[in-house]
Enzyme design. Sequence first.
Site, PDB file in Angstrom:
ATOM      1  N   ARG A 109       0.843  -1.208   0.000  1.00 21.39           N
ATOM      2  CA  ARG A 109       0.000   0.000   0.000  1.00 21.39           C
ATOM      3  C   ARG A 109       0.870   1.247   0.000  1.00 21.39           C
ATOM      4  O   ARG A 109       0.596   2.222  -0.711  1.00 21.39           O
ATOM      5  CB  ARG A 109      -0.920   0.005   1.223  1.00 21.39           C
ATOM      6  CG  ARG A 109      -2.097  -0.942   1.140  1.00 21.39           C
ATOM      7  CD  ARG A 109      -2.969  -0.878   2.389  1.00 21.39           C
ATOM      8  NE  ARG A 109      -3.422  -2.207   2.757  1.00 21.39           N
ATOM      9  CZ  ARG A 109      -3.415  -2.711   3.961  1.00 21.39           C
ATOM     10  NH1 ARG A 109      -2.984  -1.997   4.990  1.00 21.39           N
ATOM     11  NH2 ARG A 109      -3.841  -3.937   4.185  1.00 21.39           N
ATOM     12  N   GLU A 147     -10.245  -4.417   4.411  1.00 22.53           N
ATOM     13  CA  GLU A 147     -10.351  -5.858   4.136  1.00 22.53           C
ATOM     14  C   GLU A 147      -9.477  -6.661   5.091  1.00 22.53           C
ATOM     15  O   GLU A 147      -9.898  -7.698   5.610  1.00 22.53           O
ATOM     16  CB  GLU A 147      -9.912  -6.149   2.698  1.00 22.53           C
ATOM     17  CG  GLU A 147     -10.883  -5.717   1.633  1.00 22.53           C
ATOM     18  CD  GLU A 147     -10.351  -6.006   0.243  1.00 22.53           C
ATOM     19  OE1 GLU A 147     -10.997  -6.766  -0.495  1.00 22.53           O
ATOM     20  OE2 GLU A 147      -9.276  -5.493  -0.104  1.00 22.53           O
ATOM     21  N   GLU A 148      -8.275  -6.179   5.333  1.00 20.41           N
ATOM     22  CA  GLU A 148      -7.354  -6.886   6.217  1.00 20.41           C
ATOM     23  C   GLU A 148      -7.956  -7.036   7.621  1.00 20.41           C
ATOM     24  O   GLU A 148      -7.897  -8.094   8.234  1.00 20.41           O
ATOM     25  CB  GLU A 148      -6.024  -6.146   6.288  1.00 20.41           C
ATOM     26  CG  GLU A 148      -4.926  -6.917   6.994  1.00 20.41           C
ATOM     27  CD  GLU A 148      -3.582  -6.228   6.920  1.00 20.41           C
ATOM     28  OE1 GLU A 148      -2.610  -6.779   7.475  1.00 20.41           O
ATOM     29  OE2 GLU A 148      -3.487  -5.126   6.331  1.00 20.41           O
ATOM     30  N   GLY A 149      -8.556  -5.951   8.104  1.00 17.76           N
ATOM     31  CA  GLY A 149      -9.203  -6.003   9.409  1.00 17.76           C
ATOM     32  C   GLY A 149     -10.385  -6.947   9.419  1.00 17.76           C
ATOM     33  O   GLY A 149     -10.569  -7.741  10.356  1.00 17.76           O
TER      34      GLY A 149
END
Length: 444
Positions: A109, A147-149
């Site tokens: 990112r 999304e990761e969370g």
Amino acid sequence: MAVISLIAVGLTQNKTLPENVKYGIVLDAGSSHTSLYIYKWPAEKENDTGVVRQITECKLRGPGISRYAQKLSEIDIYLTACMIRATQVVPKSQHQETPVYLGATAGMRLLRIENEQLADKVLAAVARSLSNYHFDFQGARIITGQEEGAYGWITINYLLGKFTQKLSWLNLKPNEDSALETYGALDLGGASTQITFVPPNKKIESPSNALHFRLYGRDYSVYTHSFLCYGKDQALRQKLAKDIQQFQIQGTGNYQQCRQSILQLFNTSYCPYSHCSFNGIFLPPLHGDFGAFSAYYYVMEFLNFTSEETPSQEKMTETMEKFCSQPWEELKTSFGDVKEKYLSEYCFSGAYILSLLLSGYHFTADSWKNIHFMGKIQSSNVGWTLGYMLNLTNMIPAEQPLSTPLSHSTYVFLMVLFSLILVAVAIVGLFIFHKPSYFWKDMV
């Protein structure tokens, strides 16, 4: 014969059949390293919860893929060892139907923010390399912090069985009010950190922090936020940048002084919402238990805080003060098997974790005990990768199955019970058949 048949059916109904399984592969391309995970599940139970398990983890040698931006030709070699390992673990007959996913996180990112074209070239090189293997390659992409969370939250609660209820034969319909309360997820990487949980009042004032799921017939309103550059490695860089007055920084071993320096990273001077974490980011009141994983776990494991219930803040502070004050040469002697790079950062990492949880997320003495540092659940690493694969393979149904099969033990119990009833009925019937006058006499 009828009794024997019933019992035999009960015992063999759930007899283990020849293994019919599927596999999935996910590569977690983090900021500091990449790990490959191989998952396995019974093919006939794709939509059941708790059946997917991790069977292999392989850590790639070298840094995160963002570090290969200027040396794209080395990506093939970088991926080779773990991909060959995957070809050995997954049966050759199933290679072509085994999906492979690569998700890149905060390191990429940051690279995309700095140079989007270069980030695209890295992903393209990774995709070309992974396509050379005879798996079903599904793409390499940068996942968002949200999304990761979310995937980390799904992983924890999936492995803990929080999305579904095991129904007993006495209560075949779940009570809507007795749903298991989910865990929150605390993820700490090298370049970002995520906090995800279901707020008690389901009110999320910031729409960008809200996620809505329908899993197994229940609706979940989830709060999540990813703080880019607040992973432990990037936070250390921020701290050093603030500390620099000359070109050389000399550590003093003073934990309290280190922590005061770290607190400058969290701007809590303003909040446009009813409640904030730091830097003006909305945070609902903390609620329930939290699973803290990734770097949270690795650092706490090194400090010996994961072998029992979460220690008190006072005990952790005392341990950190003692650890940070030890001379460097003494530390190297005591922890000779630990790489010096990691050993040199544990004082900062421990102080940063405490500062982030207490001053950043506002855990208190009461809520602190609800934090559980997790490395694995049921042999599966806790992280976002399992949730990612479950989502992409559609193995998390939106609705509860129409009927839940009984457990093997319950099924056998019922078969035996009904068999005994059958025996009793047969005995009574035979008695009536051979001595009908006995019953007629009673009636008269």
